[in-house]
Design an enzyme around this catalytic site. Structure first.
Site, short mmCIF file in Angstrom:
data_model
loop_
_atom_site.label_atom_id
_atom_site.label_comp_id
_atom_site.label_asym_id
_atom_site.label_seq_id
_atom_site.Cartn_x
_atom_site.Cartn_y
_atom_site.Cartn_z
N ARG A 122 18.97 2.53 38.53
CA ARG A 122 18.81 3.29 37.30
C ARG A 122 18.38 4.72 37.59
O ARG A 122 17.55 4.96 38.45
CB ARG A 122 17.76 2.62 36.39
CG ARG A 122 18.20 1.23 35.99
CD ARG A 122 17.27 0.59 34.98
NE ARG A 122 17.72 -0.78 34.72
CZ ARG A 122 17.09 -1.63 33.92
NH1 ARG A 122 15.98 -1.25 33.29
NH2 ARG A 122 17.57 -2.85 33.74
N ARG A 180 8.39 1.81 38.41
CA ARG A 180 9.66 2.30 37.91
C ARG A 180 10.39 3.07 39.01
O ARG A 180 10.07 4.21 39.29
CB ARG A 180 9.41 3.22 36.71
CG ARG A 180 10.64 3.59 35.90
CD ARG A 180 10.31 4.61 34.83
NE ARG A 180 9.45 4.08 33.78
CZ ARG A 180 9.89 3.41 32.71
NH1 ARG A 180 11.18 3.20 32.55
NH2 ARG A 180 9.04 2.95 31.81
N GLU A 216 5.77 -5.07 31.67
CA GLU A 216 6.93 -5.83 31.21
C GLU A 216 7.67 -6.40 32.42
O GLU A 216 8.29 -5.67 33.18
CB GLU A 216 7.86 -4.91 30.42
CG GLU A 216 9.11 -5.59 29.92
CD GLU A 216 10.18 -4.58 29.52
OE1 GLU A 216 9.84 -3.61 28.82
OE2 GLU A 216 11.34 -4.78 29.90
N SER A 266 12.42 -9.07 29.75
CA SER A 266 12.80 -8.68 28.41
C SER A 266 13.94 -9.61 28.04
O SER A 266 14.97 -9.61 28.69
CB SER A 266 13.27 -7.22 28.42
OG SER A 266 13.46 -6.78 27.10
N ARG A 309 7.47 -5.34 39.26
CA ARG A 309 6.31 -5.51 38.39
C ARG A 309 5.62 -6.85 38.62
O ARG A 309 4.41 -6.95 38.52
CB ARG A 309 6.74 -5.34 36.93
CG ARG A 309 7.16 -3.91 36.69
CD ARG A 309 7.74 -3.68 35.35
NE ARG A 309 8.26 -2.31 35.29
CZ ARG A 309 8.80 -1.78 34.20
NH1 ARG A 309 8.89 -2.50 33.09
NH2 ARG A 309 9.24 -0.54 34.23
#
Length: 429
Positions: free
Chosen positions: A260, A275, A347, A350, A389
């Site tokens: 990403r 991230r 998180e 999801s 995470r």
RNA sequence: GGAGAGGUGGCCGAGUGGUCGAAGGCACCAGAUUGCUAAUCUGGCGUACUGGGCAACCGGUACCGAGGGUUCGAAUCCCUCCCUCUCCGCCA
């Protein structure tokens, strides 16, 4: 992608629902205007084409002289049709483009709200552990343990990259292995090893294009897009196909790296491994019949929770309100692990029910029985779990006062029996 | 990367300018029939958009790898691209 017919037949209701997810509903009117023009033109063209076909057929039987004469008329008709076809193509392109930019509608049970504040914590398991020392954030822990190397990651690739070594690298691999094993042996998922690059049709099907073009990496010369999540190849595995109802539900899982750009998050979460531009994830995707999707979402979330539970890390489940659903989800839950070092809920999963939104884009259908019309399936996806995470949560929750980190019980068989990851100093001592 | 062959309905496979949405076969569905876990016969059997019946239906149009072109008219001719197969080259 929504069904145009739905927008056409119940525009007010559709706009009301779209307003709930924060969509500027004026676009719907624009679309409908375009759509009605399209239909008018289509009808006219169909009539003209029917006429041409009929007359052309007759023309074949005419004598040479008669044919010469009729030809002029036919040429004019042909030109008119060609013009109409070009116009129709343009209208189709425009309606399609608009349709592709409209987000999914929320399921009726989703609480209405405007952004994060409307979200609801629907489950909380394991109260946070009380530390009798100040827990360190993972970036400190990782460096002291010698398992995460931020500087060299930046050297090799740039900001938002890092290197994991030794027990860190092995812990990453252990997590992947363990998660996949739980998925395939206990939760009924089929393991898939997909391409990490896909063509644009697939990214369109998943709903990442056109809206999220800037969030993905792509090949400069060829039509290859680096997957931002395994959801893309997994959801599209049956793109363009009509499945037999007996094959549903289909549960798929895959471990893949994800890529990403994170342009939109410039400056956010820059410390640590929360991230990055590249990260590992085990993904779950379900392809199910429409009437089953609501229930399937619940079990999907539960599948993710079970991993948190077995890692014995505090976690909670947050139900997203309409304003926080994102583009493709009709209902969504986030699973968040508590990270005592950086002091936040992370998180790690999801889970979304996309209903027929992706299925319509990717043309994934099923047939209930012989002779029945094909229907769109419902697709769901959820992380199970996101690695960095989860790794943060493991390090921070399992840290000890001496700087060592205990290995969660479930992972020990995947770490060669290793029970504690110790900093280099204590190894020597 | 080079040379050749080819891409047609769920599958196999005809079709080289008009009557082809597309022969035939297989599979599938419905019915008929046969004293028996099968055979035979008859019919049906694509998708999308669209008009009407606002329902099981009837009609129109589009789709024969994709996109352009030629033509009154293209699955059929031409161009470009994609993909598959075979051989050669290169290579992890």
């Amino acid at each position: 992608m929504l069904d145009v017919k739905l927008l056409r037949e119940r525009p007010d209701w559709a706009k009301q629902e779209l307003a709930k997810v924060g969509f500027a509903v004026e676009a719907v009117d624009l679309l409908l205007e375009c759509d009605s023009q399209r239909r008018r033109l289509q009808h006219q063209l169909d009539t003209e084409r029917a006429q041409r076909a009929r007359q052309s057929r007759e023309l074949g039987r005419l004598s040479a002289e008669e044919r010469e004469q009729a030809r002029d008329e036919m040429r004019a008709l042909g030109a008119r049709i060609a013009r109409g076809e070009r116009e129709l193509a343009e209208l189709e392109r425009r309606t399609e483009a608009m349709l592709l930019e409209i987000p999914n509608l929320p399921r009726p049970q989703v609480p209405v709200g405007e952004g994060e504040n409307g979200n609801k914590v629907v489950r909380l398991e394991l109260v946070p552990r009380a530390f009798d020392f100040e827990p360190l954030p993972h970036w400190d822990l990782g460096e002291r343990l010698g398992v995460i190397d931020f500087e060299r990651g930046v050297k090799l690739a740039g900001t938002r990259f890092y290197v994991m070594t030794g027990a860190g690298a092995r812990l990453e691999r252990a997590l992947v292995d363990w998660m996949l094993d739980v998925k395939i042996t206990e939760q009924g998922y089929l393991e898939v090893w997909p391409p990490l690059m896909v063509n644009s049709a697939m990214v369109l099907g998943s709903g990442h294009l056109p809206k999220f073009r800037d969030t993905m990496y792509r090949d400069a010369e060829e039509d290859f897009w680096f997957i931002p999540t395994a959801e893309v190849p997994l959801t599209n595995l049956y793109a363009g196909e009509i499945l037999d109802a007996s094959r549903l539900p289909i549960y798929l899982t895959a471990y893949t790296p994800c890529f990403r750009r994170e342009k939109m998050s410039a400056g956010r979460d820059v410390r640590g491994i929360k991230r990055g531009h590249q990260f590992d994830k085990v993904e779950m995707v379900k392809v199910v019949a429409p009437e089953a999707s609501d229930q399937e979402l619940e079990t999907l979330v539960e599948n993710a929770c079970e991993l948190c539970r077995r890692l014995e890390i505090p976690f909670r489940v947050v139900q997203m309100c309409t304003g926080d659903l994102g583009f493709t989800a009709a209902a969504k839950y986030d699973v968040e692990m508590w990270a005592p070092g950086c002091g936040e809920w992370l998180e790690v999963s999801s889970c979304s029910n996309c209903a027929d939104f992706q299925a319509r884009r990717a043309q994934i259908r099923f047939r209930r029985g012989a002779g029945e019309r094909p229907e769109f399936v419902h697709t769901l996806n959820g992380s199970g779990l996101g690695l960095p995470r989860t790794l943060i949560a493991v390090l921070e929750n399992y840290q000890n006062q001496d700087g060592s980190v205990t290995v969660p019980k479930v992972l020990r068989p995947y770490m060669g029996g290793l029970e504690v990851i110790r900093p280099p100093e204590s190894k020597r001592g």
